[in-house]
Structure formats: structure tokens, C-alpha cells
Scaffold this motif. Structure first.
Motif: not given
Length: 337
Positions: A9-11, A17, A47, A51, A324
Motif C-alpha cells: 500500500p502506497q501513495a 503504487s 483508492t 492505501r 482522491e
């Protein structure tokens, strides 16, 4: 088969991502159908999962729930569909997602794609349509009036994906006066074009604006976003014994202020039926077939607003970033590989 997935999980700005990968093509069993995915749409849940949800070590997490496509193969217990059928659906949150060339899904949560629209327009509809329909009819029970209340519903976040279809379903299937919220000129025009009778600004206190409409206190409120910011106003504007439903994830929700007016509180998660294989899971098949009929009859239209092109990591990253930002209008769709 080609797919888009992640391992950590990442930005969304991070290089890994979302990544283009190859996976084995699955085989259908039981009541599953294998769908060749032609188009998908992106939702806020995509999203949120990206995340926060970690796949098993070394495994890939494929996101995506909305899809439209063609049945490629069927399991031995399938009775609703056959290879070659065009379908649309929103999948199940506890299974691999639709950001892949081929996808397994339980036939009981799949509907027949509207004949009058292409795959991209169809892919914009399932998740939001199920959410809106279940909230209106299964949770808020809007066909049962609230005694003494205005026969009206306030839809907070009218220009979003769920709000956009909720306005249309309410207009097509009920006699409710629809009051939607929007705050920018383009979103105000959008919700008006979808059939909202009145539009109020959710950046300003809602209760005074609704009182100024001189309709009386609405019997129903459907909050799609930022519920914690609006709760005090919702309690003030809704009629005694009114019904209040929400779909977002407030950091905290104090229900005590609802008591004085005996306001009932209703949550809606369209994945509940598939997640728990509820006794009435087939209602989603019937629901989507109903939506398809409404589209083909010209009573509701797809909420597709932008097509970001082919289904790949770069285009999905762009779509996630827009979602987002909180500024999406209608639905973002991707089509083809």
C-alpha cells in the motif's frame, strides 16, 4: 492475462503504487462466470483499499469492482448466463478485482448489460446504482412516507458517482422531491441535468437553505460524503421520525442527537450481500437487470463523465489521483487493454 495490481500500500504518486503485471487466467467453478473485461470504472473504494490493504507476502492485489464485459466461460452450476452474454456488475470486495483481462464473479450479483449503451457507459453504472438503489428502497424504504414530513429527500454530494445515479433513480421510480447538494457551478449544472428539483450549497448551512425552499422538513436524507461535517445540519433539517442513511466512513459518528426526533440511522454497503452470501444475494442480479431496463427505456443515463483510455497502470494512477482530489464529477471509466 494482463492485469494491474500492487504489493505494498502506497501513495498514488509512488512508482509501484499500481503496476502492470501478467497473471494466470482463472477458471470458473460453481456459480462463477468468467468475464472478459471490456471496461471498468474507478470508485473511492478502490483508492481506500489501495492505501490500506496489504496482500499476502509476495502476492499481488488486483483492485477494481465495476466492470462490463462478455461472458467467456461458466461454472457447472450457472443458470443465468452463457458464453457470449454481455454483462455488467460490481464484484465482491473479498475477491480479486476487475482490473484484469479476465475476471471471476458470482452470477447472482451480475446483470445483463444495457443494450443501448457501449461497454464504457455500462461500466460506470453498477456499484453506484446498487448502492443508491439499496439505500433508497432497502434501507430508507422511501416508498413508505414519513408521517407529517415533506415527501422529499436530501442527497448530500449530488455530483459524485453515487449521488449522480441516486438522483436519477429517485426521479424515475418515486414521486419524491429531490434536493441535491453541490457547490461549484459545473456540479450545480450537472445535478440539475440529472433531474434534481432543487440544488443547495453544502459549503453553507443546509438547514436554512432547505427551510427557504418552503417544502417543509424532508422525510429522508442520504449522505454520500463528509457526513461528520454535516451531521448537526442533518439533525436540524430532517423531519421528526425521518430516516437518515449514509455510505461514507466518518471518523466518529455520535448518534445521540438523533434520539430527540426519533431519527432512524441506516448504513449501506453494497458489498454486504456478496461478502456474507446472504439469503437474498440474488436481489443484486434483479436490481442490475432493473437498472439495465431503465437505461434502455431512456429513464436514466450513464453517469460516465471521463474516459481515461486503456486499462493500464498509468491511466489507473491518473484516475485514482482524481478520485482522491475529491473533485470528481460523475464516473471515470477506462476501456480495453
Amino acid at each position: 492475462m494482463r492485469a494491474v495490481a500492487y504489493q505494498v500500500p502506497q501513495a498514488i504518486e509512488a512508482e509501484m503504487s499500481l503496476v502492470d503485471i501478467d497473471l494466470p487466467r482463472p477458471e470458473p467453478e460453481g456459480r462463477d462466470i468468467l468475464v472478459e473485461v471490456k471496461a471498468i470504472s474507478v470508485n473511492p473504494v478502490d483508492t481506500k483499499i489501495r492505501r490500506g490493504a496489504k496482500p499476502e507476502p509476495g502476492q499481488w492485489k488486483v483492485l477494481g469492482w465495476d466492470a462490463a464485459g462478455v461472458v467467456s466461460a461458466v461454472g457447472p452450476e450457472v443458470s443465468f448466463f452463457k458464453p457470449g452474454d454481455e454483462v455488467f456488475y460490481a464484484g465482491a470486495i473479498n475477491r480479486s478485482g476487475t482490473n484484469a483481462e479476465f475476471h471471476l464473479v458470482d452470477e447472482r450479483i451480475v446483470g445483463r448489460k444495457p443494450r443501448s449503451v457501449d461497454f464504457a457507459a455500462a461500466a460506470a453504472l453498477p456499484l453506484t446504482s446498487i448502492t443508491a438503489w439499496e439505500m433508497l428502497f432497502d434501507r430508507l424504504d422511501v416508498t413508505r412516507p414519513v408521517a407529517g414530513a415533506a415527501n422529499a429527500i436530501v442527497i448530500i454530494g449530488g455530483a459524485g458517482g453515487v449521488g449522480s445515479i441516486a438522483i436519477q433513480i429517485a426521479r424515475a421510480l418515486t414521486d419524491l422531491t429531490v434536493i441535491a447538494t453541490a457547490s461549484r457551478p459545473e456540479t450545480v449544472e450537472w445535478v440539475k441535468s440529472l433531474g434534481a428539483h432543487h440544488v443547495v450549497d453544502h459549503r453553507q448551512p443546509l438547514a436554512a437553505q432547505i427551510e427557504a425552499l418552503r417544502l417543509g422538513q424532508p422525510g429522508f436524507v442520504f449522505s454520500t460524503t463528509n457526513t461528520d461535517d454535516h451531521l448537526d445540519q442533518i439533525v436540524e433539517l430532517i423531519a421528526p421520525q425521518g430516516r437518515f442513511g449514509l455510505i461514507d466512513d466518518p471518523k466518529q459518528l455520535d448518534a445521540l442527537p438523533l434520539k430527540r426526533k426519533s431519527i432512524s440511522l441506516h448504513w449501506e454497503l453494497m458489498f454486504t450481500r456478496s461478502l456474507f452470501a446472504t439469503a437474498d444475494i440474488e436481489k443484486q442480479n434483479a436490481l442490475l437487470n432493473g437498472v439495465s431496463e431503465l437505461v434502455d427505456a431512456g429513464k436514466i443515463k450513464s453517469t460516465l463523465n471521463e474516459n481515461f483510455g486503456t486499462i493500464n497502470a498509468a491511466n489507473l494512477k491518473r484516475a485514482h489521483a482524481v478520485i482522491e482530489s475529491g473533485k470528481a464529477k460523475g464516473k471515470i471509466v477506462l476501456s480495453g487493454f
